[in-house]
Scaffold this active site. Structure first.
Site, PDB file in Angstrom:
ATOM      1  N   LYS A 207      19.639   5.545 -21.376  1.00 18.50           N
ATOM      2  CA  LYS A 207      20.620   5.616 -19.946  1.00 18.50           C
ATOM      3  C   LYS A 207      21.541   4.852 -19.204  1.00 18.50           C
ATOM      4  O   LYS A 207      22.692   5.200 -18.823  1.00 18.50           O
ATOM      5  CB  LYS A 207      19.113   6.169 -18.709  1.00 18.50           C
ATOM      6  CG  LYS A 207      19.532   6.373 -17.146  1.00 18.50           C
ATOM      7  CD  LYS A 207      18.633   6.099 -16.405  1.00 18.50           C
ATOM      8  CE  LYS A 207      17.388   7.388 -16.761  1.00 18.50           C
ATOM      9  NZ  LYS A 207      16.310   7.680 -15.653  1.00 18.50           N
ATOM     10  N   GLU A 213      17.399  -2.802 -27.936  1.00 19.00           N
ATOM     11  CA  GLU A 213      17.753  -2.238 -28.928  1.00 19.00           C
ATOM     12  C   GLU A 213      18.608  -1.499 -29.355  1.00 19.00           C
ATOM     13  O   GLU A 213      18.811  -0.933 -30.665  1.00 19.00           O
ATOM     14  CB  GLU A 213      16.248  -1.321 -29.476  1.00 19.00           C
ATOM     15  CG  GLU A 213      14.684  -2.894 -29.214  1.00 19.00           C
ATOM     16  CD  GLU A 213      14.314  -3.013 -26.945  1.00 19.00           C
ATOM     17  OE1 GLU A 213      13.106  -3.340 -27.354  1.00 19.00           O
ATOM     18  OE2 GLU A 213      14.875  -2.415 -26.562  1.00 19.00           O
ATOM     19  N   GLY A 267      12.172   8.332 -18.809  1.00 25.97           N
ATOM     20  CA  GLY A 267      12.184   8.399 -20.248  1.00 25.97           C
ATOM     21  C   GLY A 267      11.515   9.431 -20.607  1.00 25.97           C
ATOM     22  O   GLY A 267      12.002   9.816 -21.771  1.00 25.97           O
ATOM     23  N   ARG A 268       9.905   9.008 -20.196  1.00 23.37           N
ATOM     24  CA  ARG A 268       9.290   9.556 -21.048  1.00 23.37           C
ATOM     25  C   ARG A 268       8.970  10.942 -21.089  1.00 23.37           C
ATOM     26  O   ARG A 268       8.232  11.777 -21.770  1.00 23.37           O
ATOM     27  CB  ARG A 268       8.218   8.661 -21.163  1.00 23.37           C
ATOM     28  CG  ARG A 268       7.636   8.538 -19.557  1.00 23.37           C
ATOM     29  CD  ARG A 268       6.660   7.118 -19.746  1.00 23.37           C
ATOM     30  NE  ARG A 268       5.727   7.239 -18.035  1.00 23.37           N
ATOM     31  CZ  ARG A 268       5.966   6.841 -17.145  1.00 23.37           C
ATOM     32  NH1 ARG A 268       7.456   5.695 -17.633  1.00 23.37           N
ATOM     33  NH2 ARG A 268       5.957   5.698 -16.134  1.00 23.37           N
ATOM     34  N   GLU A 353       1.743   4.162 -20.420  1.00 25.59           N
ATOM     35  CA  GLU A 353       3.527   3.982 -20.000  1.00 25.59           C
ATOM     36  C   GLU A 353       3.188   4.634 -17.856  1.00 25.59           C
ATOM     37  O   GLU A 353       3.607   3.977 -17.096  1.00 25.59           O
ATOM     38  CB  GLU A 353       4.718   4.244 -20.208  1.00 25.59           C
ATOM     39  CG  GLU A 353       5.308   3.410 -19.669  1.00 25.59           C
ATOM     40  CD  GLU A 353       6.977   3.378 -20.747  1.00 25.59           C
ATOM     41  OE1 GLU A 353       6.921   2.595 -21.638  1.00 25.59           O
ATOM     42  OE2 GLU A 353       7.291   3.679 -20.205  1.00 25.59           O
ATOM     43  N   HIS A 384     -11.673  11.830 -42.728  1.00 28.01           N
ATOM     44  CA  HIS A 384     -11.412  10.609 -43.413  1.00 28.01           C
ATOM     45  C   HIS A 384     -11.735   9.275 -43.673  1.00 28.01           C
ATOM     46  O   HIS A 384     -11.147   8.545 -44.353  1.00 28.01           O
ATOM     47  CB  HIS A 384     -11.090  11.616 -45.235  1.00 28.01           C
ATOM     48  CG  HIS A 384     -11.149  12.214 -45.163  1.00 28.01           C
ATOM     49  ND1 HIS A 384     -12.239  12.750 -46.428  1.00 28.01           N
ATOM     50  CD2 HIS A 384     -10.849  13.578 -45.174  1.00 28.01           C
ATOM     51  CE1 HIS A 384     -12.483  14.234 -46.750  1.00 28.01           C
ATOM     52  NE2 HIS A 384     -12.243  14.334 -46.153  1.00 28.01           N
ATOM     53  N   LYS A 511      10.808  -8.318 -22.249  1.00 34.11           N
ATOM     54  CA  LYS A 511      11.954  -7.982 -23.014  1.00 34.11           C
ATOM     55  C   LYS A 511      12.776  -9.073 -22.004  1.00 34.11           C
ATOM     56  O   LYS A 511      13.631  -9.556 -22.892  1.00 34.11           O
ATOM     57  CB  LYS A 511      12.410  -6.984 -21.423  1.00 34.11           C
ATOM     58  CG  LYS A 511      12.160  -5.792 -22.213  1.00 34.11           C
ATOM     59  CD  LYS A 511      12.058  -4.394 -22.124  1.00 34.11           C
ATOM     60  CE  LYS A 511      13.044  -3.766 -21.913  1.00 34.11           C
ATOM     61  NZ  LYS A 511      13.198  -2.517 -21.022  1.00 34.11           N
TER      62      LYS A 511
END
Length: 521
Positions: A207, A213, A267-268, A353, A384, A511
């Site tokens: 954005k 990153e 964002g999510r 979040e 399992h 961050k």
């Protein structure tokens, strides 16, 4: 939006008293006493069946939970959620991911501007670009068609698109879509080592175009690209989804290759926007649009259906029942299809979040539990691995079982075995296995001498809650509806807990410290 402390409501006190009377009631007795229980506690929506009958609730429980929803004025909160009101008050933003899939011709305003023309214009741009790339009309710097697409992003710019591309790979076209997210250099090198720069398209999703990153990975990839190409060739192989036009242009990306983002989309919750460009490229725009339609249909169900028949509302309330009265701390997501193997990690971000908050909308410290720890895996793999804990562990863990009536490749033998396990697990969790049943089994097996020793280890208490989400078939539309269902579940729980679900200040401190530590070195 009214800021109402839920534990101060009359309904909360009634639920507290009710919990004391129902806490030890077993699911087996609830079913034995009501032959119509499954029908009473099932909601049908399009190709979906939401069966919540295997939860530790009665009609009285639901009545109190619905009273709670009404007492905190959930209806007006839902209206504000869809209308463009700035319900993300700490960031002074509207929350309108629902507008991205809106199929109506109505106007939706943010700061006096109707945003629907922007949404439709962006979708047309995505459609045009997708068609050019998938048809081979879009050429790389040596005149070759694109064969591979790399999405570079993190968080919501990665998890949502990655999950949907994986979920719908049955519908994918000839393009191979890859995802780079982690700042770990080994990740990016593993992705690009077998790619051909002449036929690879890179989609940078950020954005602000400042995410550490994403920028680090993009710069590394650009350097790799320029070993065989020139700066002028960047425009043919890099596109961006961003609001920072200047930074994107400085990177070398042509203005025509920039797709917009808006601050009224978190964002999510952004995979429905141009953040989903990699989805559109992977499965074609028509399938991407079907994904939007499926989400829109769930939006309409959520917005217009009375609470007592409203799947996101009812299952949100049941989640609150477990979190705040049974003191459960986790929920497990169990899709019985390998296609949805990335759903749990996606929902971890979306839910944790959003509702991992300890301050209410008045800015006061919260004295009750909010949020849930989300985890899970696909069936039957999970059987399992960790299902032992659900069946015989000391923790109460509500589970969502997600299954499909049809398989995509039509292998009935495999699918019938898969679904037999799907139903068996929910039954076993609910009913358990009594001392008498274990004794009879061991006796039948001729293990008389071992009965006394083995008996306590083979007893299953049962009374473990689960919700069954049964869907006709995995399609772009049903995946869209499923994701939107969980989005609305997040919103409802946040409204009732009186928290702001749509900011995420909790991701910032680490961050900031990492940046300072990096600069010191």
């Amino acid at each position: 939006m009214k800021n109402i402390n839920p534990i101060e409501t009359k309904a909360w006190q009634k639920l507290t008293n009710h919990y004391n009377s129902i806490n030890n009631v077993h699911l087996k007795s609830l079913f034995n006493n009501d032959s119509n229980r499954k029908n009473k506690f099932t909601i049908h929506f399009n190709d979906f069946e939401f069966d919540y009958s295997k939860n530790r609730i009665t009609e009285e429980t639901l009545g109190y939970l619905l009273d709670l929803a009404n007492e905190v004025d959930l209806k007006s909160n839902v209206e504000a959620y869809f209308s463009g009101e700035k319900i993300n008050q700490t960031e002074n933003r509207a929350v309108l991911h629902t507008a991205l899939r809106n199929q109506l011709n109505n106007e939706i305003f943010v700061d006096g501007e109707n945003i629907m023309p922007l949404v439709k214009e962006t979708l047309k741009k995505m459609e045009s670009f997708t068609n050019k790339v998938t048809s081979g009309e879009w050429k790389g710097y040596t005149g070759k068609a694109i064969t591979d697409v790399v999405n570079i992003g993190i968080g919501g710019s990665d998890l949502g698109p990655d999950m949907v591309v994986e979920s719908l790979k049955f519908y994918k076209n000839h393009l191979n879509v890859h995802f780079v997210s982690n700042i770990d250099g080994d990740h990016v090198q593993e992705v690009i080592k077998n790619l051909n720069p002449e036929t690879t398209l890179f989609v940078i999703v950020s954005k602000t175009f400042t995410t550490q990153e994403t920028l680090t990975n993009s710069t590394t990839i650009k350097k790799w690209f320029l070993k065989s190409a020139s700066e002028n060739d960047v425009a043919k192989h890099f596109v961006a989804v961003s609001t920072n036009l200047k930074a994107v242009s400085n990177f070398g990306i042509a203005t025509d290759n920039i797709f917009p983002m808006w601050d009224w989309v978190g964002g999510r919750f952004s995979l429905w926007s141009s953040v989903g460009l990699s989805i559109s490229l992977a499965i074609g725009f028509k399938n991407f649009n079907d994904l939007l339609i499926g989400a829109f249909e769930m939006d309409e169900h959520f917005k217009n259906t009375p609470f007592e028949k409203n799947a996101p509302v009812i299952l949100s309330l049941i989640g609150i029942w477990y979190t705040n009265f049974f003191n459960t701390e986790t929920e497990v997501i169990l899709p019985y299809t390998q296609y949805l193997n990335k759903l749990a990690p996606y929902l971890q971000q979306a839910i944790m979040e959003s509702n991992g908050k300890s301050v209410d909308r008045n800015g006061k410290k919260i004295t009750y539990q909010t949020g849930n720890i989300i985890w899970g895996s696909t069936g039957t793999n999970s059987q399992h691995a960790f299902m032992q804990l659900l069946h015989q562990g000391t923790k109460l863990i509500p589970a969502d079982f997600i299954g499909f009536k049809q398989s995509l490749y039509g292998n009935d033998e495999h699918h019938n075995k898969l679904m037999a396990n799907f139903y068996a697990q929910t039954q076993a969790l609910a009913e358990g296995k009594t001392k008498e049943e274990v004794h009879l089994d061991l006796k039948t097996q001729g293990k008389m001498a071992e009965i006394e020793t083995l008996l306590p280890f083979k007893i299953f208490e049962g009374n473990k809650p689960s919700t069954t989400i049964l869907i006709e078939k995995l399609t772009p539309k049903t995946v869209g509806s499923l994701i939107a269902f969980y989005e609305h579940k997040i919103a409802v729980q946040g409204f009732i807990w009186n928290i702001f679900s749509f900011d995420q200040f909790g991701v910032e401190l680490g961050k900031e410290l990492a940046q300072k530590l990096y600069q010191k070195n």
